[in-house]
Structure formats: C-alpha cells, structure tokens
Design an enzyme around this catalytic site. Sequence first.
Site, mmCIF file in Angstrom:
data_model
loop_
_atom_site.group_PDB
_atom_site.id
_atom_site.type_symbol
_atom_site.label_atom_id
_atom_site.label_comp_id
_atom_site.label_asym_id
_atom_site.label_seq_id
_atom_site.Cartn_x
_atom_site.Cartn_y
_atom_site.Cartn_z
ATOM 1 N N MET A 134 24.403 8.345 2.001
ATOM 2 C CA MET A 134 24.232 9.607 2.717
ATOM 3 C C MET A 134 24.503 9.422 4.204
ATOM 4 S SD MET A 134 23.843 12.712 2.226
ATOM 5 C CE MET A 134 22.879 13.474 0.922
ATOM 6 N N PHE A 186 -11.641 -7.620 13.681
ATOM 7 C CA PHE A 186 -10.581 -8.079 12.795
ATOM 8 C C PHE A 186 -10.220 -6.974 11.781
ATOM 9 C CE2 PHE A 186 -9.300 -10.334 8.822
ATOM 10 C CZ PHE A 186 -8.045 -10.721 9.277
ATOM 11 N N GLU A 224 0.810 -1.225 0.000
ATOM 12 C CA GLU A 224 0.000 0.000 0.000
ATOM 13 C C GLU A 224 0.840 1.271 0.000
ATOM 14 O OE1 GLU A 224 -0.574 -2.631 1.829
ATOM 15 O OE2 GLU A 224 -2.643 -3.270 1.548
#
Lengths: 184, 585
Positions: free
Chosen positions: B482, B114, B52
Amino acid sequence: MNSPQQTVGSAYFITESSQKEETHTLSVLVDNEPGVLARVIGLISGRGYNIDSLTVSEISHQKHISRITIVTFGTPQVIEQITHQLERLIPVHRVYDLTAGGPHIERELALVKVLGKGEARLEALRLAEAFKAQVADASTGHFVFQITGRPNKIDQFISLMKPLGLVNVARTGIAAVSRGAEQI
Amino acid sequence: MVREITGAEMVIKALIEQNVKHLFGYPGGAVLPIYDEIYKQNHIQHILVRHEQGALHAAEGYARSTGKVGVALVTSGPGATNAVTGLTDAMLDSIPVICITGQVPTGLIGMDAFQEADVVGITRPCTKHNYLVKDIDDLARTIHEAFYIASTGRPGPVVIDIPKNIQFASGPYQTNKKIAHPTYRPQVKGDQNDIRKAVDIIASAKKPVFYTGGGIINSGPAASKLLRELVKLTDYPVTSTLMGLGAFPASDRHWLGMLGMHGTYEANLAMHDCDVMINIGARFDDRITGRLDAFSPNSTKIHIDIDKSSINKTVQVDLPIIGDAAHVLEDMLRIWKDKKPKIDTKALAAWWQQIDTWRNKKCLSYKQSREHIMPQYAIERLYELTKDRDTYITTEVGQHQMWAAQYYHFDEPNRFMTSGGLGTMGYGLPAAVGVQIAHPDSLVIDIGGDGSVQMTMQEMATAVQHGAPIKIFILNNSYLGMVRQWQELLHEERYSHSYSEAMPDFVKLAEAYGGVGFKVEKPDELDDAIREMISVDKPVIFDCRVQKLANCFPMIPSGEAHNNMLLGDSENIGSAIGEKGKVLV
Ligand SMILES: Cc1ncc(C[n+]2csc(CCOP(=O)(O)OP(=O)(O)O)c2C)c(N)n1
Ligand SMILES: [Mg+2]
C-alpha cells in the site's frame, strides 16, 4: 480541522471551513473524582480545541460535584463537537453552553500588583477606586489591587495600570451562571 | 460477618461473574497475585500471548466475533505500554475490551518505581474510560462497572489499573448490582418523532441509499436482521463501510459493495448522486467521504448513531437520530408498517437502472495472468473454496486488506475482523487467535501481507501452544504494497523503503513454530494448496506469492470527490477514460 491550506498529495482531504469562529462559555458539571480535570483538559488539547479560560472548583461537597467553566472559541460546528465530546466523558454529568443558552453572568477576580511612587502611585489608587478595586496589600512602594467583575472590565483596568507600574497580574478565570430562575 | 477475599481473588471472581471464559494475557511482577489465582481455578482459560499487543488484538478478535467483551491481563510498565496500540485500535473501532493492568503498590506510585508507568495517564485518550483502583473496597464494583461501560452505548476499551498491594489486600466482594450509573446513561432509544420524520423522508426518496457501518454489527445480530427487513421493504440499495461488512449480505441484489477510498464505483457514485442518504451506524470517516465539500452534495442526510459526538462531526446532517441501531430500526420498521407509505416506484426503477449502468463498469475486474497469481484472484479463490464453511476472516493492513474487503464476500455479521480506524499492521494474526479461541471448530483465516504479519508473527507460538489452527494466508508481494502504491501514484515511483529485501522463508518459519507452511507461486497450484491448507488441523502459514506490483483499485485519489474515481489498470478502463472528467485514470 480548519487548516487553511490544501496539502497536495496528502492521504487526507483538508477542507477549509467557511464558518465564523465564536466564543462560547461552557459550564461542565462533573463528578469530582481523581483525574477528571485531566480528562477534560486532555480531551480539549488532544482534539485541538482552544481554551481562553478554565476554572474548576467543587460546588457540592456532599455529592462530590465540581463545576468546570470553560471559555473556548471555534466555529459553531466545533463548539457543538466540544460539547458532545465532553458529554462523552464518563464522569461528566452535563455540559451547558451558557452562550447558546441565553443571557448569563460572567465574573472574574484579578490581583494586580503595581509598583510606583509619587504621582503615578496616586493615579493608580484613584483609578482603583473608580473601578471599585480593593487594596489587598500595600507598602510605600507597591499596591496589590483586588478587582472583580466582567472580564472586559478587568482587561481595561489592567491596561490602565500598565503605564502606572504594573508588574504582575493573577486572574482566576471566569465563573459563570445563567441569568434568571433556571438551575443552570 | 461478610467473608473477606483478596483483591486478586476478587478479580477472578468478578470475571467469572461477568461470564468471562477466556483471558488473553502475559504475566509480570505487578500481576503475580492475579496469576496465582488463575492457577488455582479452572473456570477461566488463560491464553498466554507472546506480546501484550497480541493480547489486546486477540481480545478484540474474540469480542468482534462473539459480541462479548474481550478481556486482557498485562503487567505494569512495559506490559501496559505494549498494550497501548491494541487499546487505541479498539477505541477507534469501538470494540468492547477490558484490559486489566498491574500497577506498582500505591505507596510507590509517583516514585519512578521499577516498572512504573502512569497507565491511566497514558491510556486516557485511547480508552473509553479507565480506572486506577486505590481502595480494595472499590475493586469489585469497578470491574463490574468497567464491563458495563465497555459493552454498552458505543462500545470501547476500558483499562483497570490495579496496584499490587490492592491485589494482596482483603475486603468483602460485591456482586454485580444493576444500579443506575450517576453520569453514564447511554441513549439506546431514538426519538419517536424524528424516526417518524425519517420514515417520511426515506419514503419520499427518488434516489436513496443506505450507508451502513460498524454500528450495526456492534448493535448485535438483531440490527442486521432488521436492516435486511428494511431493505426488503423499501427495495433500496445498500452500501457499507469496511467495519460494517457482513451486516447486509453481499450476495443480495441490493448490495452495492463497500464504499469509500477503495469502494466500488457503483457504491461511491450512488453516494454522490443520491437524494436521500440513510446513514446507520457509520461515522462519515475521511476514508469514506473523500473531499468533504464535494461529498454527496444534493442529498438529505439522515444519521442514526448511538454516539452524539458522531453527529455533525465532519458532515452536517439534516436529521440526526441518537440511538442504538437495532432499537431505531425496530421503531422505524414498526412505523413504516403502520404508515404503509407509498414509494415512488418509477423513480426507484430509474435509479436502479442508473445503478446498473455503474455496475456494468465492473470496477473490480482485473487483468488475469497465467504466470503470476493476481492478488485479487487469490482472494476470489479463497472465497470460493471457503464460503460454504463456517469461516471467519481477519486481515492485516494494506492492499491485501482492501482486496479482502472487495473480493471476499460476507453474508453474515461478526465474520470479518479488521483494523479499520487505526489501520494497525499486525492486527490480523493475533485477532485470528482470539477468534479461533472463541470458535474452536470454525475455519479462521488471517488474510495477511508479508509486511504486516511480521509485526506480530510471534503469536504463531500462541496459536501452537493453545491449539488454535489459524490459517495465515499471506498475499506476499515482497512490498509494503500500500505504501508502494501511494509512492507510485504520488511520488513518481520513488519506492523509498517499501521493498522488503530480506523476506523470511515463511514455510520454514511455520515449521520452526510447530505449524505447517505452504508456498504457492503459480495460479494453477492455488486451489489444491488452499484445500490442503483447510484440511490441516494446525496453524498454517500460507505464503501466496502474488504479482508484486498490482495496485488496489478502484481508488478515490486524495482531494477528490466520489465521482472522481481511479478505476485502474483493468481492461475495461479504456471505455471509461473518454467520459469527460468523470473518471480519472
Ligand atoms: C503499525 C503500522 N505501521 C505502518 C503502517 C503504514 N502502512 C500501511 S499499509 C503498509 C504496508 C503493508 O504492507 P503489507 O503488510 O505487506 O501489505 P500489502 O500492502 O503489501 O498488501 C504500511 C507500512 C501501518 N498501517 N501500521
Ligand atoms: Mg506486502
């Protein structure tokens, strides 16, 4: 923001603010929808602002508008930020800085419970009368005084009650409006 | 009687009405009714991501490269929590995205059901606004309002949490009516008096600089055009933040390069020494200002921003103008042309002369190598070989991101997608997928780091599945470069956990996903390989092995002002050292 020390070797640049902190009372008109208080409080804690007092209640049932009164302190720059950050919240109608806006009235209510017998009890009652506090509840062993007024008056009353058997205080927080004919 | 439709149908209908063509998502129990409606229609193409977070970054890339709202759809609980990084990223970079999350049925909210998570609670601080829709009659209106809020004012992410029973419930659909929002009224037009004042201040400048930011890009292409016009009219120098790159053409002679921590010498010194600073759509971020008490100490500062809370947040300005960049610039130009103010051309010429001496430092030069590919060189070559094409660049986060900003030059807005505010490693790959979906025929390149791309590598599968031939150009230094650079500078080269021992074989990885892999180690192989990469019509992972210990310069070290820059290990540094205290090496 105003951390007093410079962190050595930090990826951030921390500078001290030379500005003085002030206490301001903000009046925030919001749409009374679920979660609006959480937005306001979350913003204040999330950005590290201070709250001395916060009250909230619906003021127009028809229009679903609530007023949140916040007493906060910070440097003028921080106070300006708080105001603008609050205004950025979608359900916020307006934010009024009552302190910056001029004279305004602040009132608070407190319930003060005092236990005691004998002379201390009488002294508590006498003081309550002098402060125009009402007896909201009483038994032979206790009083609950209801006092309204400016926050510092309540502070004073509470400190006077301390040696007289004060056991509990509940305060509402500050309600405030501007003086004069303005609508704020 | 009005025809009633289900909540799930309403979602799709509202998205279609909002002109949504693509949806980045991942299904789950709490959004099944919406997925069922997606199945039944073909107005909206659904792009199935692999995580997602990828859906949100893809939506961001889509939004930033088109100016439209990007839309994501995820399920309740873990689907929503996985989206949080992308939402926060969009929040900090002011990217308009809508994220629809499924929620457990209203009756189960609060029961630890749930896959229940308090999504409005979790996303409150990382969205511009969010909604939990508890009544079917509010659903369509809420979706329209969400689009309005996400895309206007200072744009940002908006979450719409829709319980599953609301998706099944029926009600009448509401079309998108243009009604004034009771509380949300973004101010786009600037105060005319203030703009007039600004014109006077700008015209009277002797050492001016335009400091521009992402706000110009968010405002739309008109703002970029107006900025160019204003610069041409004034003949003043321009620098920009990372988020603003492309709003002003890097090929123009007024361009000073990017400013800030890894900005150019000339840009940062111009900021430090200027007498008038015109900030348009930037927010005085800490990567830009460096030490606040030494930030541009002698300038009059004008700040044009659509967000009032950006004013005086970190830097106190002299003249704030609240408004949309394009609106304010338009007014400014009109007033300028009316007034025809006299510019101090003599002072300006001296200023340009000063700027030229700074430019002559050639702060972006670096020591070339025949053995190793210098990372800067790789970007330079990538730029040369792609600049004449219709190219979009995304980046991950790290040294490669800064090199991309420094050595890839942008002439147009909406061409550079990067995670500026949040600095999210793993942004660039899914963002590239989003850009490619929006621009199927363009060349879309993610300039990546070996560390970052492994955070969202699974979106290669998304790219393959949806025929998005993105090019993942990895500056592979085997380091979290970095981090290593900071450890070198601040922690005496104690490289604690910044070396990647187990680097995957990126060529095999590309092939495993069904893409094409390249691996290049020598400078003289680079050009041909890049050309070949461009010609491949499939997702590509390009493993560009670069010099491992190269550092990203120039750099403003922590706690320093703009005029205390580290110019680094390039050859022309020698001469700079002598200049008492000006340049720290
Ligand atoms: C999600 C996330 N975790 C950690 C960091 C901290 N961080 C910033 S840059 C960086 C290294 C990136 O390494 P790589 O992708 O290989 O890029 P390089 O710097 O080597 O070019 C890290 C770990 C971050 N920005 N984002
Ligand atoms: Mg690396």
